[in-house]
Design a protein around this motif. Structure first.
Motif, PDB file in Angstrom:
ATOM      1  N   UNK A 196       8.427  16.756  -9.480  1.00 20.84           N
ATOM      2  CA  UNK A 196       7.369  17.512  -8.785  1.00 20.84           C
ATOM      3  C   UNK A 196       5.972  16.976  -9.077  1.00 20.84           C
ATOM      4  N   UNK A 197       5.734  16.484 -10.293  1.00 24.14           N
ATOM      5  CA  UNK A 197       4.429  15.919 -10.623  1.00 24.14           C
ATOM      6  C   UNK A 197       4.194  14.607  -9.881  1.00 24.14           C
ATOM      7  N   UNK A 198       5.249  13.808  -9.725  1.00 23.49           N
ATOM      8  CA  UNK A 198       5.141  12.559  -8.957  1.00 23.49           C
ATOM      9  C   UNK A 198       4.829  12.862  -7.499  1.00 23.49           C
ATOM     10  N   UNK A 199       5.509  13.852  -6.946  1.00 22.06           N
ATOM     11  CA  UNK A 199       5.253  14.224  -5.559  1.00 22.06           C
ATOM     12  C   UNK A 199       3.824  14.739  -5.386  1.00 22.06           C
ATOM     13  N   UNK A 200       3.316  15.426  -6.387  1.00 31.04           N
ATOM     14  CA  UNK A 200       1.943  15.925  -6.326  1.00 31.04           C
ATOM     15  C   UNK A 200       0.949  14.769  -6.315  1.00 31.04           C
ATOM     16  N   UNK A 201       1.212  13.731  -7.123  1.00 30.03           N
ATOM     17  CA  UNK A 201       0.343  12.551  -7.119  1.00 30.03           C
ATOM     18  C   UNK A 201       0.295  11.908  -5.739  1.00 30.03           C
ATOM     19  N   UNK A 202       1.415  11.952  -5.028  1.00 31.62           N
ATOM     20  CA  UNK A 202       1.544  11.249  -3.750  1.00 31.62           C
ATOM     21  C   UNK A 202       0.889  11.978  -2.589  1.00 31.62           C
ATOM     22  N   UNK A 203       0.214  13.088  -2.851  1.00 31.31           N
ATOM     23  CA  UNK A 203      -0.471  13.788  -1.768  1.00 31.31           C
ATOM     24  C   UNK A 203      -1.724  13.046  -1.309  1.00 31.31           C
ATOM     25  N   UNK A 204      -2.161  12.060  -2.105  1.00 32.29           N
ATOM     26  CA  UNK A 204      -3.365  11.295  -1.739  1.00 32.29           C
ATOM     27  C   UNK A 204      -3.215   9.862  -2.232  1.00 32.29           C
ATOM     28  N   UNK A 205      -3.832   8.894  -1.541  1.00 33.06           N
ATOM     29  CA  UNK A 205      -3.814   7.508  -2.035  1.00 33.06           C
ATOM     30  C   UNK A 205      -4.665   7.364  -3.279  1.00 33.06           C
ATOM     31  N   UNK A 206      -4.416   6.333  -4.054  1.00 32.13           N
ATOM     32  CA  UNK A 206      -5.168   6.098  -5.285  1.00 32.13           C
ATOM     33  C   UNK A 206      -5.278   4.596  -5.515  1.00 32.13           C
ATOM     34  N   UNK A 207      -6.501   4.059  -5.681  1.00 31.66           N
ATOM     35  CA  UNK A 207      -6.642   2.613  -5.952  1.00 31.66           C
ATOM     36  C   UNK A 207      -5.951   2.224  -7.246  1.00 31.66           C
ATOM     37  N   UNK A 208      -5.484   0.991  -7.295  1.00 30.76           N
ATOM     38  CA  UNK A 208      -4.866   0.485  -8.514  1.00 30.76           C
ATOM     39  C   UNK A 208      -5.119  -1.016  -8.613  1.00 30.76           C
ATOM     40  N   UNK A 209      -5.009  -1.535  -9.824  1.00 34.48           N
ATOM     41  CA  UNK A 209      -5.158  -2.962 -10.071  1.00 34.48           C
ATOM     42  C   UNK A 209      -3.799  -3.645 -10.003  1.00 34.48           C
ATOM     43  N   UNK A 210      -3.742  -4.765  -9.315  1.00 39.47           N
ATOM     44  CA  UNK A 210      -2.516  -5.564  -9.287  1.00 39.47           C
ATOM     45  C   UNK A 210      -2.430  -6.315 -10.617  1.00 39.47           C
ATOM     46  N   UNK A 211      -1.310  -6.213 -11.335  1.00 40.48           N
ATOM     47  CA  UNK A 211      -1.222  -6.826 -12.673  1.00 40.48           C
ATOM     48  C   UNK A 211      -1.387  -8.345 -12.627  1.00 40.48           C
ATOM     49  N   UNK A 212      -1.936  -8.886 -13.691  1.00 36.10           N
ATOM     50  CA  UNK A 212      -1.967 -10.335 -13.862  1.00 36.10           C
ATOM     51  C   UNK A 212      -0.547 -10.843 -14.059  1.00 36.10           C
ATOM     52  N   UNK A 213      -0.185 -11.980 -13.466  1.00 37.70           N
ATOM     53  CA  UNK A 213       1.191 -12.477 -13.584  1.00 37.70           C
ATOM     54  C   UNK A 213       1.530 -12.871 -15.010  1.00 37.70           C
ATOM     55  N   UNK A 214       2.648 -12.405 -15.541  1.00 38.64           N
ATOM     56  CA  UNK A 214       3.051 -12.782 -16.898  1.00 38.64           C
ATOM     57  C   UNK A 214       3.551 -14.217 -16.947  1.00 38.64           C
ATOM     58  N   UNK A 215       3.729 -14.711 -18.138  1.00 41.57           N
ATOM     59  CA  UNK A 215       4.130 -16.102 -18.325  1.00 41.57           C
ATOM     60  C   UNK A 215       5.630 -16.287 -18.165  1.00 41.57           C
ATOM     61  N   UNK A 216       6.022 -17.548 -18.173  1.00 42.63           N
ATOM     62  CA  UNK A 216       7.398 -18.001 -18.018  1.00 42.63           C
ATOM     63  C   UNK A 216       8.341 -17.274 -18.982  1.00 42.63           C
ATOM     64  N   UNK A 217       9.572 -16.977 -18.508  1.00 44.87           N
ATOM     65  CA  UNK A 217      10.565 -16.333 -19.357  1.00 44.87           C
ATOM     66  C   UNK A 217      11.910 -17.032 -19.169  1.00 44.87           C
TER      67      UNK A 217
END
Length: 330
Positions: A196-217
């Motif tokens: 229910x808390x996740x659904x509540x978050x989804x009632x509106x858009x929210x900006x986010x940062x795209x993660x920096x790509x991690x290194x080779x694995x």
């Protein structure tokens, strides 16, 4: 510039026009909630990225249909849906995300995790972990990699997203039926927030940062190589079957079994796809393939949407396999 910088964008439903875009810029625009993203609308981006061959195809035909060339992606996606059971989808997403963090030794927030806005979750793993090249078989290797991980994590996934020109719901875009947005979740939010808390978050858009790509694995590299070898083994087996039968298609027992008896929960997506691909070897019309497979697939517990998607992807896979054989065989 990367060898596969292009993607497509759809504003509105999937029946609307595919617009050529800079894939990185388009994803960033949705992440930043820029005005041009039109976040009150339904919106989609391509699941994969492409080079000049795709650009020319889209400009000449006005459509993505029929594109069989190379593709690539900075993210490998998992789509986890559970009809009428968002709690089950959340549990599966948590298992998968935890598995990926442990196996590839990454920070949880180096994943891109989303509540889809409807009945499921999307989880993205950065391909910088193994640095793949653009290829005709990239989408097939991505599917194999994803299925291997899902099996190891003990979950089911939707494999329709690995169609080469699949439209994938854009971050922060609004789902037309639920009115909720495709919302980015941190790893901690996925693990610990109640649905229910996740659904509540989804009632509106929210900006986010795209993660920096991690290194080779090394583990990710090994898993990608394993997936590539599996794809090649399947293509080789397909060639050998056609050679032994002098190019005449044969109806295999798996297909007959699915038509007669359907499949159990753990195998139903895979076996429906396989049966549709086998029928495609005969040049089976789509309407006939749907007619032969739909009833058994529905009896196996798949939704009508899942059935349509798996049959379409299976039929398309025969064309992709033939293209792959022609381009990669010695």
């Amino acid at each position: 510039m990367h060898q596969a910088p292009y993607g497509f964008r759809i504003v509105g439903s999937c029946s609307e026009t595919r617009r050529l875009v800079d894939a990185t810029a388009a994803l960033s625009g949705y992440a930043e909630c820029v005005e041009q993203a039109e976040l009150t609308n339904e919106g989609y981006l391509s699941a994969f990225q492409f080079g000049d061959e795709f650009r020319r195809h889209l400009e000449m035909t006005g459509s993505t249909k029929g594109y069989k060339g190379p593709c690539w992606s900075p993210w490998l996606w998992w789509d986890i849906d559970r009809k009428d059971d968002i709690e089950a989808a959340a549990r599966a997403a948590r298992r998968l995300a935890s598995f990926l963090v442990d196996r590839y030794r990454i920070d949880g927030d180096e994943l891109l995790i989303f509540y889809s806005g409807s009945k499921g979750f999307h989880v993205g793993l950065p391909s910088s972990l193994w640095r793949p090249e653009s290829a005709v078989t990239f989408n097939r290797q991505s599917r194999q990699f994803a299925e291997q991980a899902a099996e190891r994590a003990g979950i089911e996934i939707d494999v329709g997203v690995y169609d080469k020109v699949r439209a994938f719901r854009a971050p922060n875009s609004r789902h037309p039926k639920t009115g909720r947005h495709k919302r980015r979740l941190s790893f901690d939010e996925l693990l610990h927030l109640k649905v229910p808390a996740i659904l509540d978050l989804a009632t509106a858009p929210e900006p986010f940062d795209i993660p920096e790509p991690p290194s080779f694995n090394d583990e990710a590299v090994a898993d990608w190589i394993e997936a590539a070898k599996c794809v090649e083994r399947k293509a080789t087996a397909h060639r050998e079957r056609r050679t032994k039968s002098n190019g005449v298609a044969t109806l295999n027992r798996v297909t007959l079994g699915f038509i007669c008896d359907g499949a159990t929960k753990g195998d139903r997506h895979r076996l429906l796809f396989s049966a549709a691909a086998n029928l495609a070897e005969f040049g089976c019309p789509a309407a006939l393939a749907h007619g032969l497979l739909t009833e058994s697939a529905l009896d196996s517990g798949l939704t009508p949407q899942e059935v349509r998607r798996q049959v379409e992807c299976g039929l398309q896979s025969e064309h992709d396999t033939t293209r792959t054989e022609n381009e990669v065989k010695p």
